[in-house]
Write an enzyme that holds these catalytic residues in place. Structure first.
Site, PDB file in Angstrom:
ATOM      1  N   ASN A  15      -8.583   3.595   8.097  1.00 27.65           N
ATOM      2  CA  ASN A  15      -7.961   2.441   8.756  1.00 27.65           C
ATOM      3  C   ASN A  15      -8.194   2.402  10.253  1.00 27.65           C
ATOM      4  OD1 ASN A  15      -6.146   4.725   7.955  1.00 27.65           O
ATOM      5  ND2 ASN A  15      -4.885   3.854   9.573  1.00 27.65           N
TER       6      ASN A  15
ATOM      7  N   GLY B 216       0.807  -1.213   0.000  1.00 26.96           N
ATOM      8  CA  GLY B 216       0.000   0.000   0.000  1.00 26.96           C
ATOM      9  C   GLY B 216       0.843   1.268   0.000  1.00 26.96           C
TER      10      GLY B 216
ATOM     11  N   SER C  66      -3.529  -3.396  -0.826  1.00 25.87           N
ATOM     12  CA  SER C  66      -2.373  -4.036  -0.197  1.00 25.87           C
ATOM     13  C   SER C  66      -2.713  -5.487   0.130  1.00 25.87           C
ATOM     14  CB  SER C  66      -2.034  -3.283   1.094  1.00 25.87           C
ATOM     15  OG  SER C  66      -1.063  -3.996   1.826  1.00 25.87           O
TER      16      SER C  66
ATOM     17  N   CYS D  98       1.416   1.635  12.770  1.00 26.47           N
ATOM     18  CA  CYS D  98       2.700   2.325  12.674  1.00 26.47           C
ATOM     19  C   CYS D  98       2.794   3.485  13.653  1.00 26.47           C
ATOM     20  CB  CYS D  98       2.940   2.806  11.243  1.00 26.47           C
ATOM     21  SG  CYS D  98       1.520   3.569  10.518  1.00 26.47           S
TER      22      CYS D  98
END
Ligand code: PLP
Length: 387
Positions: free
Chosen positions: A147, A71, A195, A322
């Site tokens: 997300n 992605g 992704s 992340c």
């Protein structure tokens, strides 16, 4: 100890059929897909057959699919491949860092960036996108599903605005593909990111849909792979995995798996909100992908909750993987107007196709007692019922 994985928005377990297809490709596809001998031709056939599956999943033409490393690369290729110094790009305040930081990088290189806001449900208003257009706007990049919250953006309306203004439209569909039907022509986008590891294929493989005749400057220079859009020997095993996952996702839509997942997600939400006071769903009132639920539990620290649940066998997340460990509260939740303490008290539960009703029951047993235990430690917590 029973273990339940409800962090599928971070990454998904490889589907057993995908795994088998990947293992078989390691055995069968020995050649470089660019070689003309039969070894090479066999690998080429595997790449092209699976390109067809990915294209089918997105309603695209086969030659509009470019394989990438995931992605992040697809987002970078879409944005940096189009923008030149002096161009203007419209994005949003809730994009994944793969888009947000790529836009920031383009800005440092001389592009102009406008980030449109979201409302309290996490929704972008297409009218804001329209108002942000300028004569030098070259690209709109707005995600399909968020997300952290799973909120689905009005991409079809944004696509119409882009078409009318003759501006390129890229959408990051990493969290939407294989969860809801995605059709590039319905959306009216020129570029779309997916992704592999979010759809039960391996990590390190992804794709970018590039509408025919879109002029895109490659990021990687080298051979003429991927129609000169992305140099480098193809990741054949990864591509086989992505193609198989796309094929399985299409079959799953036909079996109504998205509806089953939404029921499990709703059962989780309803159960948690009934059992826990001072809690609520972030993104409530907006359409969401069927696998994601982001819930705040006031007076807890999200990171402490993730660790406490992990010790008892339940894997969840505080938001974007992340940014875990970051002290800053989620940029998505704060953009929705949550105060920092509530953003830090929010947990993302995300389902995958392997999750069962028993997994949801496990979470329903564990989460309320964990919230209660953590709240006991909070000097600010006073049970609402005793007030
Ligand atoms: N875009 C979104 C919306 C994501 O959720 C992610 C991963 O979390 C990415 C992009 C990055 O994808 P990848 O991990 O394949 O680089």
């Amino acid at each position: 100890m029973k273990e339940v994985y409800l962090d599928n928005a971070a990454t998904t377990a490889i589907d057993p059929e995908v795994k088998q297809a990947v293992i078989t490709s390691f055995q069968d596809c020995l050649g470089n897909p660019s070689s003309i001998h039969h070894y090479g031709r066999k690998s080429r056939e595997a790449v092209e057959t699976n390109r067809e599956w990915v294209a089918k999943l997105l309603g695209a033409k086969t030659d509009e699919i470019v394989f990438t490393s995931g992605g992040t690369e697809s987002d970078n290729l879409a944005i940096l491949g189009l923008l030149k110094p002096g161009d203007h790009v419209i994005t949003s305040t809730i994009e994944h860092h793969a888009v947000m930081n790529t836009c920031k990088h383009a800005e440092e290189d001389g592009a102009e960036v406008t980030s449109v806001p979201v409302d309290g449900r996490g929704l972008i208003d297409p009218a804001d996108v329209k108002r942000a257009l300028r004569p030098n706007t070259r690209l709109i990049t707005i995600m399909l599903a968020n997300n952290e919250t799973g909120v689905i953006q009005p991409v079809e309306e944004i696509g119409k605005i882009a078409t009318e203004a003759d501006v390129y439209f890229h959408t990051d569909a990493v969290q939407a593909a294989a969860k809801i039907p995605v059709d590039v022509n319905k959306i009216g986008c020129d570029l779309l990111t997916i992704s592999g590891h979010k759809i039960h294929a391996p990590q390190g493989i992804g794709a970018l849909y590039v509408r025919k005749a879109t002029m895109l400057e490659p990021l990687l220079h080298g051979g003429r792979h991927e129609r000169s859009r992305r140099a480098g020997t193809e990741n054949v095993a990864g591509i086989v995995g992505l193609g198989k996952a796309a094929e399985l996702a299409m079959a799953a839509f036909e079996r109504g798996l998205d509806g089953t997942m939404a029921l499990l997600r709703d059962r989780l939400e309803t159960g948690l909100l009934a059992a826990i006071e001072a809690a609520g769903v972030n993104g409530e009132g907006a359409s969401r992908v069927p696998n994601t639920s982001n819930i705040y539990f006031d007076y807890i620290e999200g990171e402490a909750m993730v660790i406490a649940l992990d010790l008892k066998g339940l894997a969840v997340s505080t938001g974007a993987a992340c940014s875990s460990g970051a002290i800053e509260p989620s940029h998505v939740l704060t953009a929705m107007g949550l105060r920092p303490e509530r953003a830090r008290a929010s947990i993302r539960f995300s389902l995958g196709k392997q999750n069962t009703a028993a997994d949801i029951d496990f979470a329903l047993n564990l989460v309320p007692e964990t919230v209660a235990r953590l709240r006991e430690l909070s000097p600010l917590w006073k049970p609402v019922r005793t007030l």
